[in-house]
Design a protein around this motif. Structure first.
Motif, short mmCIF file in Angstrom:
data_model
loop_
_atom_site.label_atom_id
_atom_site.label_comp_id
_atom_site.label_asym_id
_atom_site.label_seq_id
_atom_site.Cartn_x
_atom_site.Cartn_y
_atom_site.Cartn_z
N UNK A 105 0.87 -1.17 0.00
CA UNK A 105 0.00 0.00 0.00
C UNK A 105 0.91 1.23 0.00
N UNK A 106 0.34 2.35 -0.39
CA UNK A 106 1.09 3.60 -0.43
C UNK A 106 0.57 4.52 0.66
N UNK A 107 1.49 5.14 1.37
CA UNK A 107 1.11 6.12 2.39
C UNK A 107 0.61 7.38 1.68
N UNK A 108 -0.64 7.76 1.98
CA UNK A 108 -1.22 8.96 1.36
C UNK A 108 -1.43 10.10 2.37
N UNK A 173 4.61 10.24 3.13
CA UNK A 173 3.65 10.20 2.03
C UNK A 173 4.38 9.79 0.76
N UNK A 174 3.81 8.82 0.04
CA UNK A 174 4.40 8.31 -1.18
C UNK A 174 5.21 7.04 -0.99
N UNK A 175 5.54 6.69 0.26
CA UNK A 175 6.30 5.47 0.53
C UNK A 175 5.40 4.24 0.48
N UNK A 176 6.00 3.11 0.15
CA UNK A 176 5.29 1.84 0.05
C UNK A 176 5.52 1.02 1.31
N UNK A 177 4.45 0.41 1.82
CA UNK A 177 4.54 -0.47 2.99
C UNK A 177 3.94 -1.83 2.65
N UNK A 178 4.32 -2.83 3.43
CA UNK A 178 3.75 -4.18 3.30
C UNK A 178 2.47 -4.26 4.11
#
Length: 194
Positions: A105-108, A173-178
């Motif tokens: 998922x992407x941090x928004x 914001x914009x970083x990807x997480x598991x």
């Protein structure tokens, strides 16, 4: 089986590509306690220890794992959340976590509140995963409670201890997480879908 309660942060000190595999060497406070062939969650991804030194351990991620997680973004100097597998005679402080990431998922949104932090994550709902209000979700291996659940996004609120002792402090914001969605919710969604 894991709980989503992070034991410690590790630092990636080496990354070696071999074919489509990637080997990560991690330095951490628990590395000296690990054994070869032991399962350890790295940002929520269950990986097997394949080599040890006095203060490091090495794990291997295969192409399938690299495609479905954020591990392909790990590089030297990055910090990673670590949790050893659950002991059967211990308390389940978080929730049932398999270490099998469903998707990224992407941090928004990242908001600093008065004494806590709010993170909002957006994911691809077409993969069939769901969250429920006040249900559980695992973000980078961290057991958290869902708030503001929608079809393709959700929020979590982070207490100071979790912020200080996990790599969420580095997520912007914009970083990807598991993301590993709640196992019970996945079974219910699949049964209803049939």
């Amino acid at each position: 089986m894991f709980t989503g309660i992070i034991e410690t942060l590790g630092e990636v000190i080496d990354v070696v590509n071999e074919g489509t595999n990637r080997h990560y060497t991690i330095k951490s406070a628990i590395s000296n306690e690990l054994k070869i062939d032991q399962s350890v969650a790295h940002n929520g991804v269950c990986l097997t220890v394949v080599a040890l030194t006095a203060d490091t351990h090495t794990v291997t991620a295969i192409e399938e794992t690299l495609q479905k997680t954020n591990l392909n973004e790990l590089e030297k100097g990055k910090r990673v959340n670590l949790e050893r597998c659950m002991q059967m005679n211990g308390r389940l402080d978080g929730h049932i976590v398999q270490g099998h990431v469903d998707q990224t998922a992407v941090c928004v949104k990242r908001a600093v509140l008065d004494g806590s932090w709010e993170y909002r994550f957006k994911y691809d709902a077409e993969k069939g995963n769901v969250t429920v209000e006040k249900g559980s979700v695992c973000v980078n291996g961290i057991s958290l409670t869902v708030v503001g659940s929608k079809d393709d996004e959700f929020s979590v609120f982070i207490i100071p201890y979790t912020f200080e002792h996990t790599n969420l402090q580095e997520v912007n914001v914009g970083d990807t997480v598991n993301i590993e969605f709640d196992i019970i919710g996945k079974y219910v969604a699949r049964l209803i879908g049939k």
